[in-house]
Design a protein around this motif. Structure first.
Motif, PDB file in Angstrom:
ATOM      1  N   ASP A 193     -35.374  -3.826   8.853  1.00  0.00           N
ATOM      2  CA  ASP A 193     -36.504  -2.662   9.349  1.00  0.00           C
ATOM      3  C   ASP A 193     -36.557  -3.062  10.781  1.00  0.00           C
ATOM      4  OD1 ASP A 193     -36.769  -1.360   7.157  1.00  0.00           O
ATOM      5  OD2 ASP A 193     -38.616  -2.296   6.598  1.00  0.00           O
ATOM      6  N   PHE A 194     -36.508  -4.152  11.349  1.00  0.00           N
ATOM      7  CA  PHE A 194     -36.643  -4.471  12.670  1.00  0.00           C
ATOM      8  C   PHE A 194     -35.358  -3.920  13.666  1.00  0.00           C
ATOM      9  CE2 PHE A 194     -35.936  -7.542  16.310  1.00  0.00           C
ATOM     10  CZ  PHE A 194     -37.181  -7.018  17.208  1.00  0.00           C
ATOM     11  N   ILE A 195     -34.219  -4.809  13.297  1.00  0.00           N
ATOM     12  CA  ILE A 195     -33.126  -4.298  14.055  1.00  0.00           C
ATOM     13  C   ILE A 195     -32.571  -2.940  13.800  1.00  0.00           C
ATOM     14  CG2 ILE A 195     -32.148  -6.761  13.892  1.00  0.00           C
ATOM     15  CD1 ILE A 195     -30.310  -5.856  11.743  1.00  0.00           C
ATOM     16  N   GLY A 196     -32.944  -2.341  12.730  1.00  0.00           N
ATOM     17  CA  GLY A 196     -32.806  -0.825  12.557  1.00  0.00           C
ATOM     18  C   GLY A 196     -33.571   0.106  13.367  1.00  0.00           C
ATOM     19  N   ASP A 197     -34.573  -0.385  13.466  1.00  0.00           N
ATOM     20  CA  ASP A 197     -35.534   0.539  14.361  1.00  0.00           C
ATOM     21  C   ASP A 197     -34.761   1.241  15.731  1.00  0.00           C
ATOM     22  OD1 ASP A 197     -38.908   1.096  14.904  1.00  0.00           O
ATOM     23  OD2 ASP A 197     -37.826   0.909  16.906  1.00  0.00           O
ATOM     24  N   PRO A 198     -35.056   2.569  15.727  1.00  0.00           N
ATOM     25  CA  PRO A 198     -34.304   3.084  16.696  1.00  0.00           C
ATOM     26  C   PRO A 198     -34.327   2.360  18.228  1.00  0.00           C
ATOM     27  CG  PRO A 198     -35.285   4.908  15.275  1.00  0.00           C
ATOM     28  CD  PRO A 198     -35.815   3.490  14.811  1.00  0.00           C
ATOM     29  N   LEU A 199     -35.553   2.038  18.468  1.00  0.00           N
ATOM     30  CA  LEU A 199     -35.697   1.407  19.690  1.00  0.00           C
ATOM     31  C   LEU A 199     -34.749   0.302  20.014  1.00  0.00           C
ATOM     32  CD1 LEU A 199     -37.052   1.437  22.444  1.00  0.00           C
ATOM     33  CD2 LEU A 199     -39.070   0.133  21.516  1.00  0.00           C
ATOM     34  N   VAL A 200     -35.182  -0.537  18.813  1.00  0.00           N
ATOM     35  CA  VAL A 200     -34.343  -1.738  18.903  1.00  0.00           C
ATOM     36  C   VAL A 200     -32.724  -1.809  19.018  1.00  0.00           C
ATOM     37  CG1 VAL A 200     -34.070  -3.896  17.490  1.00  0.00           C
ATOM     38  CG2 VAL A 200     -36.161  -3.024  17.884  1.00  0.00           C
ATOM     39  N   ALA A 201     -32.270  -0.748  17.802  1.00  0.00           N
ATOM     40  CA  ALA A 201     -30.985  -0.495  17.633  1.00  0.00           C
ATOM     41  C   ALA A 201     -30.269   0.175  18.860  1.00  0.00           C
ATOM     42  CB  ALA A 201     -30.855   0.588  16.773  1.00  0.00           C
ATOM     43  N   LEU A 202     -30.889   1.021  19.722  1.00  0.00           N
ATOM     44  CA  LEU A 202     -30.324   1.536  20.980  1.00  0.00           C
ATOM     45  C   LEU A 202     -30.554   0.591  22.084  1.00  0.00           C
ATOM     46  CD1 LEU A 202     -31.686   5.116  20.821  1.00  0.00           C
ATOM     47  CD2 LEU A 202     -29.450   4.457  21.205  1.00  0.00           C
ATOM     48  N   LEU A 203     -31.608  -0.219  22.100  1.00  0.00           N
ATOM     49  CA  LEU A 203     -31.637  -1.265  23.134  1.00  0.00           C
ATOM     50  C   LEU A 203     -30.406  -2.271  22.970  1.00  0.00           C
ATOM     51  CD1 LEU A 203     -33.014  -2.568  25.634  1.00  0.00           C
ATOM     52  CD2 LEU A 203     -34.518  -3.835  23.747  1.00  0.00           C
ATOM     53  N   ALA A 204     -30.182  -2.731  21.690  1.00  0.00           N
ATOM     54  CA  ALA A 204     -29.083  -3.476  21.421  1.00  0.00           C
ATOM     55  C   ALA A 204     -27.784  -3.118  21.899  1.00  0.00           C
ATOM     56  CB  ALA A 204     -28.953  -3.982  19.752  1.00  0.00           C
ATOM     57  N   ALA A 205     -27.592  -1.621  21.608  1.00  0.00           N
ATOM     58  CA  ALA A 205     -26.378  -1.135  21.983  1.00  0.00           C
ATOM     59  C   ALA A 205     -26.126  -0.989  23.627  1.00  0.00           C
ATOM     60  CB  ALA A 205     -26.235   0.328  21.418  1.00  0.00           C
ATOM     61  N   VAL A 206     -27.290  -0.705  24.207  1.00  0.00           N
ATOM     62  CA  VAL A 206     -27.287  -0.938  25.863  1.00  0.00           C
ATOM     63  C   VAL A 206     -26.884  -2.081  26.264  1.00  0.00           C
ATOM     64  CG1 VAL A 206     -28.243  -0.307  27.949  1.00  0.00           C
ATOM     65  CG2 VAL A 206     -28.758   1.348  26.092  1.00  0.00           C
ATOM     66  N   LEU A 207     -27.679  -3.282  25.978  1.00  0.00           N
ATOM     67  CA  LEU A 207     -27.250  -4.492  26.065  1.00  0.00           C
ATOM     68  C   LEU A 207     -25.891  -4.978  25.707  1.00  0.00           C
ATOM     69  CD1 LEU A 207     -30.827  -6.183  25.196  1.00  0.00           C
ATOM     70  CD2 LEU A 207     -30.084  -5.359  27.470  1.00  0.00           C
ATOM     71  N   VAL A 208     -25.257  -4.570  24.803  1.00  0.00           N
ATOM     72  CA  VAL A 208     -24.296  -4.956  24.314  1.00  0.00           C
ATOM     73  C   VAL A 208     -23.141  -4.341  25.156  1.00  0.00           C
ATOM     74  CG1 VAL A 208     -22.225  -4.633  22.370  1.00  0.00           C
ATOM     75  CG2 VAL A 208     -24.664  -5.829  21.902  1.00  0.00           C
ATOM     76  N   GLY A 209     -23.562  -2.879  25.186  1.00  0.00           N
ATOM     77  CA  GLY A 209     -22.587  -2.138  26.023  1.00  0.00           C
ATOM     78  C   GLY A 209     -22.384  -2.724  27.830  1.00  0.00           C
TER      79      GLY A 209
END
Length: 454
Positions: free
Chosen positions: A272-288
């Protein structure tokens, strides 16, 4: 119907009349006066509130609350999506996806490859940005392969448009999900379920018909690229694809956990935490920043510049979405949504069909898919409170499908497609406009049975 008529009051008539007049004002201001949608939505909200008899202080507070709530719920998500899209474009990751898929595609499968390319690139990008990026690819592939332009162009356009209307994190679906308190992960999962067959029908299959209807489409020579721009270094296909799909996988994981696991389950809490849209997109930007930016040889200054450059182009979109949220809240606080709910209940009209019809009407009138989405979501918002999470997500998709119906001369996308593909107005109506209508109708034709089954 007798019971419905008996429960109808003069105040209800006033509210519906105020809504129609306000929407008509927004339409006229956008289409005739060429006023920016932000200003049109502010003025339309003011007229709605005053005509509905709202006190001025309550009207201003209502609009401000709607803007604040909407921007708070989707503003950062839109910004993160823009950052990911900019990283994808500047690093050469988008080129890598295009080159890899097209290298694997034969001449017969090129239309399917173009749809896949557009869908992958379109995941983190806004429609207009994706369109401008994809057009040179479509023109170059058409030139090299000798295949009809519409045979390749329609699948690419359909890939972008389906994602724009049905799949978060695009602004329309995100704004509608926020307005209806729908589960974004569930909306994404159902959006993909509806979107894939819709894309197949409206893209490669309809593309064959479009190519027969307009066989001689030829873009202006100045727009045909002589050669693809190459980056000295660019990320691998695997790294690029993994980064683009990361937020999708995380949000889908959350949706599945919400369905399959109990509320107290530790794994569900993590998902629920890592799949929250805010966390998921933030993770993608940081990984990207590493998988895309560093792989392309970006130093810290270039990375910072790329991230910063992603934000100015979306300012207008953010403001329109925010103003749409203000209009939505004005509709709700004036009581219009309750009247619509009563009408739908009395007429035994499906909330999904109602959401689609309202979005279709506003789309045809204003030309803006985003305005149609946020306005329709506000009108049917009270209905969403009575729905379970699955049907709430389906209502978001129904509204998104309606917002794509028959793009015509009041839509900026219509003119972009016309000019880039060198079409006449009539040819654009027969190809682009009809394709948008196919997407809208096929999507609602899939959504309604899903609503009955789930």
């Amino acid at each position: 119907m007798t019971a419905l008529a008996a429960g109808w009051t003069g105040h209800d008539t006033r509210l519906i009349g105020a809504t129609l007049v306000a929407i008509a004002l927004i339409v006229v201001l956008i289409t005739k006066a060429k006023l920016h949608p932000l200003l049109a939505l502010i003025l339309g909200s003011g007229l709605l509130g005053l005509a509905a008899g709202m006190p001025v202080d309550k009207l201003i507070k209502s609009f401000g609350t709607g803007v604040g709530t909407t921007v708070a719920s989707v503003g950062v998500l839109i910004a993160l999506g823009a950052m990911l899209g900019k990283l994808l474009a500047d690093s050469g990751g988008a080129e890598q996806i295009v080159d890899t898929i097209l290298a694997k595609a034969g001449k017969r499968t090129l239309p399917w490859a173009m749809a896949l390319v557009a869908a992958l690139i379109g995941l983190p990008m806004f429609f207009e940005i994706g369109l401008v990026m994809l057009i040179p690819v479509v023109l170059l592939v058409a030139k090299r392969s000798g295949r009809p332009l519409m045979l390749l162009g329609i699948p690419a356009l359909a890939g972008l448009s389906v994602l724009h209307g049905l799949v978060p994190p695009h602004p329309g679906p995100l704004a509608a999900a926020g307005a209806l308190n729908a589960n974004v992960g569930l909306t994404l999962a159902l959006g993909l379920l509806v979107g894939i067959p819709t894309l197949i029908i409206a893209g490669p299959l309809f593309g064959r018909l479009a190519a027969r209807m307009v066989p001689d489409a030829a873009p202006p020579a100045r727009l045909i690229p002589e050669a693809e721009e190459k980056h000295e270094h660019r990320p691998s296909f695997r790294a690029t694809l993994s980064t683009v799909l990361l937020p999708v996988v995380l949000m889908l994981g959350k949706a599945l956990a919400d369905i399959l696991l109990g509320k107290e389950n530790e794994a569900r809490r993590i998902l629920d935490f890592i799949g929250d849209p805010l966390v998921a997109l933030l993770a993608a930007v940081l990984v990207g920043m590493f998988t895309l930016g560093k792989a392309a040889g970006f130093d810290r200054a270039r990375l910072s510049g790329t991230i910063s450059e992603a934000l100015p182009p979306i300012a207008g979109i953010l403001l329109i979405v925010g103003a749409g949220g203000g209009f939505k809240q004005t509709l709700v606080d004036a009581g219009v949504g309750d009247v619509i709910t009563g009408l739908a209940t009395g007429a035994s009209l499906s909330p999904l069909l109602l959401g689609w019809l309202v979005a279709v009407a506003i789309r045809l009138a204003t030309g803006s898919a985003t305005v149609a989405t946020v306005s329709a979501a506000g009108i049917v918002a009270p209905l969403a409170a009575t729905l379970d999470p699955t049907h709430g997500a389906l209502l978001v998709l129904a509204i998104g499908a309606g917002s794509l119906f028959f793009s015509h001369v009041n839509d900026a996308g219509f003119w972009l497609v016309k000019e880039y593909f060198g079409l006449t107005v009539g040819q654009t109506l027969k190809t682009w406009s009809l394709m948008e209508t196919v997407i809208s109708v096929v999507a609602i034709a899939l959504i309604l049975p899903l609503g009955a089954l789930l």
